[in-house]
Design an enzyme around this catalytic site. Sequence first.
Site, short mmCIF file in Angstrom:
data_model
loop_
_atom_site.label_atom_id
_atom_site.label_comp_id
_atom_site.label_asym_id
_atom_site.label_seq_id
_atom_site.Cartn_x
_atom_site.Cartn_y
_atom_site.Cartn_z
N SER A 98 0.86 -1.19 0.00
CA SER A 98 0.00 0.00 0.00
C SER A 98 0.89 1.23 0.00
O SER A 98 1.99 1.21 0.55
CB SER A 98 -0.87 -0.02 1.26
N TYR B 162 -1.04 -0.65 10.19
CA TYR B 162 -1.09 -0.94 8.75
C TYR B 162 0.19 -0.46 8.06
O TYR B 162 0.82 -1.18 7.29
CB TYR B 162 -2.32 -0.25 8.16
N1 LIG Z 1 -8.77 -2.14 -0.94
C1 LIG Z 1 -7.79 -1.27 -1.06
O1 LIG Z 1 -8.00 -0.09 -1.38
C2 LIG Z 1 -6.37 -1.72 -0.81
C3 LIG Z 1 -5.33 -0.81 -1.07
C4 LIG Z 1 -4.01 -1.21 -0.85
C5 LIG Z 1 -3.74 -2.48 -0.39
N2 LIG Z 1 -4.77 -3.34 -0.14
C6 LIG Z 1 -4.42 -4.69 0.35
O2 LIG Z 1 -5.09 -5.66 -0.44
C7 LIG Z 1 -5.23 -6.86 0.30
C8 LIG Z 1 -6.66 -7.36 0.20
O3 LIG Z 1 -7.50 -6.40 0.81
P1 LIG Z 1 -9.01 -6.12 0.38
O4 LIG Z 1 -9.13 -4.68 0.19
O5 LIG Z 1 -9.43 -7.06 -0.70
O6 LIG Z 1 -9.73 -6.48 1.78
P2 LIG Z 1 -11.02 -7.32 2.17
O7 LIG Z 1 -12.08 -7.19 1.15
O8 LIG Z 1 -11.31 -6.93 3.58
O9 LIG Z 1 -10.49 -8.84 2.12
C9 LIG Z 1 -9.53 -9.28 3.04
C10 LIG Z 1 -9.29 -10.76 2.83
O10 LIG Z 1 -8.32 -11.18 3.81
C11 LIG Z 1 -8.83 -12.28 4.54
N3 LIG Z 1 -8.40 -12.23 5.94
C12 LIG Z 1 -8.55 -11.20 6.81
N4 LIG Z 1 -8.08 -11.52 8.02
C13 LIG Z 1 -7.61 -12.80 7.91
C14 LIG Z 1 -7.00 -13.70 8.83
N5 LIG Z 1 -6.79 -13.38 10.11
N6 LIG Z 1 -6.65 -14.93 8.37
C15 LIG Z 1 -6.89 -15.28 7.09
N7 LIG Z 1 -7.45 -14.47 6.17
C16 LIG Z 1 -7.82 -13.25 6.59
C17 LIG Z 1 -10.35 -12.16 4.44
O11 LIG Z 1 -10.92 -13.45 4.57
P3 LIG Z 1 -12.00 -13.87 5.70
O12 LIG Z 1 -12.44 -12.62 6.42
O13 LIG Z 1 -13.12 -14.52 4.93
O14 LIG Z 1 -11.24 -14.82 6.56
C18 LIG Z 1 -10.53 -11.60 3.04
O15 LIG Z 1 -10.57 -12.63 2.09
C19 LIG Z 1 -4.78 -6.55 1.73
O16 LIG Z 1 -3.46 -6.99 1.94
C20 LIG Z 1 -4.82 -5.02 1.77
O17 LIG Z 1 -3.93 -4.49 2.71
C21 LIG Z 1 -6.07 -3.00 -0.34
#
Ligand SMILES: NC(=O)c1ccc[n+]([C@@H]2O[C@H](COP(=O)([O-])OP(=O)(O)OC[C@H]3O[C@@H](n4cnc5c(N)ncnc54)[C@H](OP(=O)(O)O)[C@@H]3O)[C@@H](O)[C@H]2O)c1
Length: 247
Positions: free
Chosen positions: A145, A158
């Site tokens: 990020s 984070y």
């Molecule tokens: N969205 C953005 O704007 C953005 C920007 C920069 C980086 N990112 C990064 O992209 C990645 C995905 O994020 P997202 O935005 O798609 O978030 P999200 O929709 O909240 O999805 C998060 C995923 O991580 C899993 N997860 C969370 N806690 C976990 C745990 N303790 N053990 C195993 N799995 C776990 C969740 O699965 P369950 O809850 O079903 O277990 C879910 O599949 C992350 O690394 C985030 O930091 C996102």
Amino acid sequence: MVAGQQKDRVILVTGASRGIGRAALRALAEEGAHVVATARSLEALAGIEAEAKALGGAATPVACEMSEASDIDRLATVIAARFDRLDGLFGNAGILGKKQAVGDLPPQEFEAALAINLTANFRLLHRLDPLLRKSPAGRALFVTSGVAWKRHAGWAPYSVSKAGLEALVGVYAHEIQDTSVRANLISPGPIRTELRVEAWPEEDPESVPLPEALGPAIVTMLSSDFAQNGVIFDFKSGRYTRCRAPA
Ligand SMILES: NC(=O)c1ccc[n+]([C@@H]2O[C@H](COP(=O)([O-])OP(=O)(O)OC[C@H]3O[C@@H](n4cnc5c(N)ncnc54)[C@H](OP(=O)(O)O)[C@@H]3O)[C@@H](O)[C@H]2O)c1
């Protein structure tokens, strides 16, 4: 990216139940990959086998709590026993963590974010490195990020976890440079997911791209013909930078 170029490649996607991980699962299945998909519960992954098959690929769901070392050990054992190699690792599972000033933040909240966003990815690389090396072209890709280098007040868990992840992947990329493995990161910028809404509740979700927009970049960076190593792809600008602090 030529259609079908992930055909029969075994790719692990962590956090595949929703958001960016789910979009990656779909994009990889469309290219013919066999996706080993994780989330904390199998319920959250219900239906992914049929979904992947309908798209032209395959999927195997595995429940894995990323903060549990024994779950990651079991995941590695399952992949070794079933496939004896790993062609791609998409380390995507992550949490925002608690947003609070350092002076007020309970230490366990800081540790929880590091456990999932950083230590779990170390454990994945540690356990899966031998299987990535067994692939003709093992590719590891992690999600970082811009906050790794921006200093937003209240974002220590984070921000620190993503800066650490970039250091980890940069070191690993250096270590495997003389092998057929490659390790890189993608920085998605704002993407419409639950994590994004939690981070920026005041933002209009319609104003940011859907996770599907990242699909082609993720497929490309996990493909055998992606030769770069130790880079961060910034999705918003379309530019690659090296894994190191910006000048
Ligand atoms: N969205 C953005 O704007 C953005 C920007 C920069 C980086 N990112 C990064 O992209 C990645 C995905 O994020 P997202 O935005 O798609 O978030 P999200 O929709 O909240 O999805 C998060 C995923 O991580 C899993 N997860 C969370 N806690 C976990 C745990 N303790 N053990 C195993 N799995 C776990 C969740 O699965 P369950 O809850 O079903 O277990 C879910 O599949 C992350 O690394 C985030 O930091 C996102």
